[in-house]
Design a protein around this motif. Structure first.
Motif, PDB file in Angstrom:
ATOM      1  N   SER A   1       1.495   1.007  -4.616  1.00 49.47           N
ATOM      2  CA  SER A   1       0.150   0.817  -5.144  1.00 49.47           C
ATOM      3  C   SER A   1      -0.157   1.855  -6.227  1.00 49.47           C
ATOM      4  O   SER A   1      -0.748   1.532  -7.272  1.00 49.47           O
ATOM      5  CB  SER A   1      -0.870   0.897  -4.008  1.00 49.47           C
TER       6      SER A   1
ATOM      7  N   ILE B   1      -5.478  -2.210   2.074  1.00 55.79           N
ATOM      8  CA  ILE B   1      -5.664  -3.531   1.479  1.00 55.79           C
ATOM      9  C   ILE B   1      -7.089  -4.036   1.687  1.00 55.79           C
ATOM     10  O   ILE B   1      -7.540  -4.937   0.998  1.00 55.79           O
ATOM     11  CB  ILE B   1      -4.653  -4.560   2.035  1.00 55.79           C
TER      12      ILE B   1
ATOM     13  N   TYR C   1      -3.313  -8.097  -3.884  1.00 56.04           N
ATOM     14  CA  TYR C   1      -3.191  -7.407  -2.592  1.00 56.04           C
ATOM     15  C   TYR C   1      -3.345  -8.448  -1.488  1.00 56.04           C
ATOM     16  O   TYR C   1      -4.005  -9.479  -1.653  1.00 56.04           O
ATOM     17  CB  TYR C   1      -4.257  -6.310  -2.472  1.00 56.04           C
TER      18      TYR C   1
ATOM     19  N   ILE D   1       0.839  -1.193   0.000  1.00 56.66           N
ATOM     20  CA  ILE D   1       0.000   0.000   0.000  1.00 56.66           C
ATOM     21  C   ILE D   1       0.883   1.256   0.000  1.00 56.66           C
ATOM     22  O   ILE D   1       2.034   1.207   0.422  1.00 56.66           O
ATOM     23  CB  ILE D   1      -1.004  -0.077   1.184  1.00 56.66           C
TER      24      ILE D   1
ATOM     25  N   LEU E   1     -11.030  -3.279  -4.123  1.00 53.42           N
ATOM     26  CA  LEU E   1     -10.106  -4.346  -4.549  1.00 53.42           C
ATOM     27  C   LEU E   1     -10.877  -5.645  -4.765  1.00 53.42           C
ATOM     28  O   LEU E   1     -10.661  -6.350  -5.749  1.00 53.42           O
ATOM     29  CB  LEU E   1      -8.989  -4.535  -3.518  1.00 53.42           C
TER      30      LEU E   1
END
Ligand SMILES: CC(=O)SCCNC(=O)CCNC(=O)[C@H](O)C(C)(C)COP(=O)(O)OP(=O)(O)OC[C@H]1O[C@@H](n2cnc3c(N)ncnc32)[C@H](O)[C@@H]1OP(=O)(O)O
Ligand SMILES: O=C(O)/C=C/CC(=O)O
Length: 255
Positions: free
Chosen positions: A37, A71, A55, A33, A76
């Motif tokens: 990212s 995360i 992730y 992160i 995601l």
């Protein structure tokens, strides 16, 4: 005499673009992160739309439409090819060697690529600064085929020896990973806001191999807490293109 063109991007933007360029299509990337990212998502939006972003929360092949806050950000899972449990991502994907690149950040990094995200200061119980901690980064650093680190470079962050080894790089030199039985190659690339470093194949000490356009070697050495070695054939990172800058700015603005 030609006037020097005014720079239209920041050194942070140069770093994100240089880090994005380091990733190529089809690679499976375990994304840390923060700065990594941003760069991994930029790569997907520019030259590598088939990059597989993984992730730690167990999201495989995420294609977030904005930068995830953490995360655990639902974007995601919503955009993933598959969602598996956290033990599965570590036990079935990371540790058996299914991930090409671990893409990590650092608060401190040393000349052998060891990463500290735990404490600044040598007294763990009474540190000068308590950092976010390890999370899954030590496992990522151990088992991905390679590790790329994205970090802003300064004398504070680039130190001769880290105060605490959170994620093992090359220890105190070549061969230490093998002695510990770590399966991955460790840090093979370090991308900063000033340039790019790679470990010397003989010693594993980081060597400056590339400077970003407009940066001098002296500037990089000034921002390094050890006597940084410079490759005989030093490359220059081309400035970000208009398309890269537009994609990065759109990514950072997306909500
Ligand atoms: C898969 C995973 O992601 S596992 C998760 C494991 N965690 C990580 O990997 C985190 C990696 N990132 C880091 O370690 C970053 O350096 C962070 C999170 C500590 C800080 O990053 P940023 O949010 O970009 O903030 P920034 O670099 O401005 O630092 C914020 C503060 O942290 C402290 N700090 C950060 N680095 C240092 C350092 N090397 N020495 C002393 N203090 C530091 C300072 O208090 C600093 O504030 P200041 O600049 O006003 O003094
Ligand atoms: O706990 C970890 O390993 C990573 C944490 C990063 C995050 O919360 O986004």
């Amino acid at each position: 005499m030609t006037a020097t063109a005014e720079r239209t991007y920041t050194s942070d933007e140069m770093m994100s673009v240089a880090a994005a360029r380091a990733l190529s299509g089809g690679q499976k990337v375990f994304v840390g992160i923060g700065l990594p990212s941003t760069a991994a998502n930029l790569a997907r939006r520019t030259h590598a739309d088939d990059l597989v972003l993984i992730y730690e929360s167990g999201t495989l092949g995420s294609k977030p439409t904005r930068l995830p806050a953490s995360i655990g950000d639902g974007i995601l899972a919503d955009t993933a090819d598959a969602v598996i449990s956290v033990p599965e991502v570590f036990n079935y994907w990371l540790q058996p060697g299914r991930i090409d690149v671990g893409f990590l950040g650092a608060a401190q990094l040393d000349k052998f690529g060891n990463i500290n995200t735990t404490v600044i200061g040598t007294d763990y119980a009474d540190p000068k600064v308590r950092l976010p901690g390890a999370g899954g980064a030590p496992e990522i650093a151990a088992s991905c085929h390679e590790v790329y680190v994205v970090v802003r470079q300064s004398k504070r962050s680039f130190v001769d020896q880290v105060d605490f080894i959170t994620s093992f790089g090359h220890g105190r030199g070549k061969g230490e990973r093998e002695k510990l039985g770590l399966p991955g190659a460790g840090p093979t690339l370090v991308i900063t806001d000033l340039g790019v470093m790679r470990p010397d194949p003989e010693t594993a000490e980081l060597v400056l191999t590339q400077i970003h356009e407009g940066v001098t070697v002296e500037q990089v050495r000034e921002a390094t807490g050890w006597d940084l070695k410079v490759a005989p054939e030093l490359g220059t990172t081309p400035a970000p293109t208009e398309a890269e800058l537009a994609a990065l700015r759109a990514l950072k603005a997306a909500r």
